[in-house]
Scaffold this motif. Structure first.
Motif, mmCIF file in Angstrom:
data_model
loop_
_atom_site.group_PDB
_atom_site.id
_atom_site.type_symbol
_atom_site.label_atom_id
_atom_site.label_comp_id
_atom_site.label_asym_id
_atom_site.label_seq_id
_atom_site.Cartn_x
_atom_site.Cartn_y
_atom_site.Cartn_z
ATOM 1 N N GLU A 177 0.830 -1.204 0.000
ATOM 2 C CA GLU A 177 0.000 0.000 0.000
ATOM 3 C C GLU A 177 0.867 1.257 0.000
ATOM 4 O O GLU A 177 0.579 2.234 -0.703
ATOM 5 N N ARG B 199 -9.648 5.819 -0.939
ATOM 6 C CA ARG B 199 -9.775 7.054 -0.160
ATOM 7 C C ARG B 199 -8.531 7.928 -0.339
ATOM 8 O O ARG B 199 -8.627 9.151 -0.487
ATOM 9 N N PHE B 200 -7.376 7.294 -0.322
ATOM 10 C CA PHE B 200 -6.129 8.024 -0.554
ATOM 11 C C PHE B 200 -6.145 8.695 -1.930
ATOM 12 O O PHE B 200 -5.801 9.875 -2.066
ATOM 13 N N LYS C 229 1.099 4.280 -2.888
ATOM 14 C CA LYS C 229 1.013 5.716 -2.621
ATOM 15 C C LYS C 229 2.218 6.450 -3.208
ATOM 16 O O LYS C 229 2.082 7.558 -3.750
ATOM 17 N N PHE D 143 -10.141 -2.421 -1.923
ATOM 18 C CA PHE D 143 -9.092 -1.693 -1.195
ATOM 19 C C PHE D 143 -9.572 -0.264 -0.925
ATOM 20 O O PHE D 143 -9.082 0.700 -1.525
ATOM 21 N N PRO D 144 -10.544 -0.109 -0.027
ATOM 22 C CA PRO D 144 -11.133 1.219 0.209
ATOM 23 C C PRO D 144 -10.136 2.249 0.729
ATOM 24 O O PRO D 144 -10.284 3.440 0.449
ATOM 25 N N ASP D 145 -9.124 1.816 1.475
ATOM 26 C CA ASP D 145 -8.143 2.781 1.976
ATOM 27 C C ASP D 145 -7.355 3.405 0.825
ATOM 28 O O ASP D 145 -7.050 4.604 0.847
ATOM 29 N N LEU D 146 -7.028 2.593 -0.174
ATOM 30 C CA LEU D 146 -6.321 3.128 -1.335
ATOM 31 C C LEU D 146 -7.228 4.048 -2.143
ATOM 32 O O LEU D 146 -6.782 5.084 -2.652
#
Length: 219
Positions: free
Chosen positions: A63, A130-131, A67, A125-128
């Motif tokens: 992850e 969101r990023f 980023k 991959f909701p965190d990605l």
């Protein structure tokens, strides 16, 4: 008197300094071609020509590497556009035209396809996702909003809901990117569905909707 100037870095040290960028480039290519879920850090290391454990020296996990890919591949383009707008002396319409054409030029680069990747992987991959929303999508909307406010303040564009209009202007370009990396090869008439004709129609619709005064209005 002996020369006291510092020696240039050795080939080995130059290679070491370049490794993070090489890992990021390899990861970008694999993420786009294989998808985020199917790409493992050992695949990235192999493509970058480094040891399997080396990516972990620079990136906490996959992850974190993703980023870094976004920050190196996309965000510098935003910074260039924002800097250009700060010093731009032409009309806001002219700037939007150049921006749309520049977007398509960027679609020809190795970085193209990242937006499709994020959309495809967002649910898993909701965190990605969101990023990406915070770092890329919202920054893009703010950039369009700046252009719109500039045009309104200069009397070039009619008053509009800037925040909503920024979404409206950005969406067709995002769709063009998705189409370019999915259905474009299957168009029955590629010439009629070219990106150039799409952008011509897009700019005609957007700019005629924004202009404070139609160009053909007679006094």
């Amino acid at each position: 008197m002996p020369d006291s100037s510092p020696l240039p870095p050795s080939r080995r040290s130059r290679r070491k300094e370049a490794r993070p960028a090489e890992v990021i480039e390899a990861a970008r290519d694999l993420f786009i071609s294989r998808g985020f879920a199917a790409t493992k850090l050992e695949h990235v290391a192999r493509k970058a020509g480094v040891s399997v454990g080396l990516p972990y020296l620079y990136f906490e996990n996959k992850e974190g590497l993703f980023k870094a890919v976004v920050r190196q591949s996309i965000l510098p383009q935003f910074q260039m556009g924002e800097d250009l707008l700060d010093s731009f002396t032409g009309s806001s319409e002219e700037f939007l035209r150049g921006l749309a054409r520049g977007f398509w030029e960027m679609e020809q680069s190795p970085n193209a396809g990242l937006s499709k990747l994020v959309i495809a992987e967002a649910q898993n991959f909701p965190d990605l996702a969101r990023f990406y929303m915070e770092e890329v999508v919202l920054r893009g909307r703010r950039f369009f909003a700046r252009i719109l406010r500039r045009g309104i303040e200069r009397g070039e564009f009619r008053p509009v809901d800037v925040e909503q209009m920024a979404r409206v202007i950005a969406a067709p370009l995002s769709m063009l990117s998705l189409w370019n990396h999915s259905l474009r090869p299957f168009e029955p008439d590629p010439a009629a569905a070219s990106a150039e004709s799409y952008l011509d129609a897009y700019l005609d619709l957007v700019l005629n909707g924004l202009r404070a005064e139609p160009k053909d209005r007679t006094p």
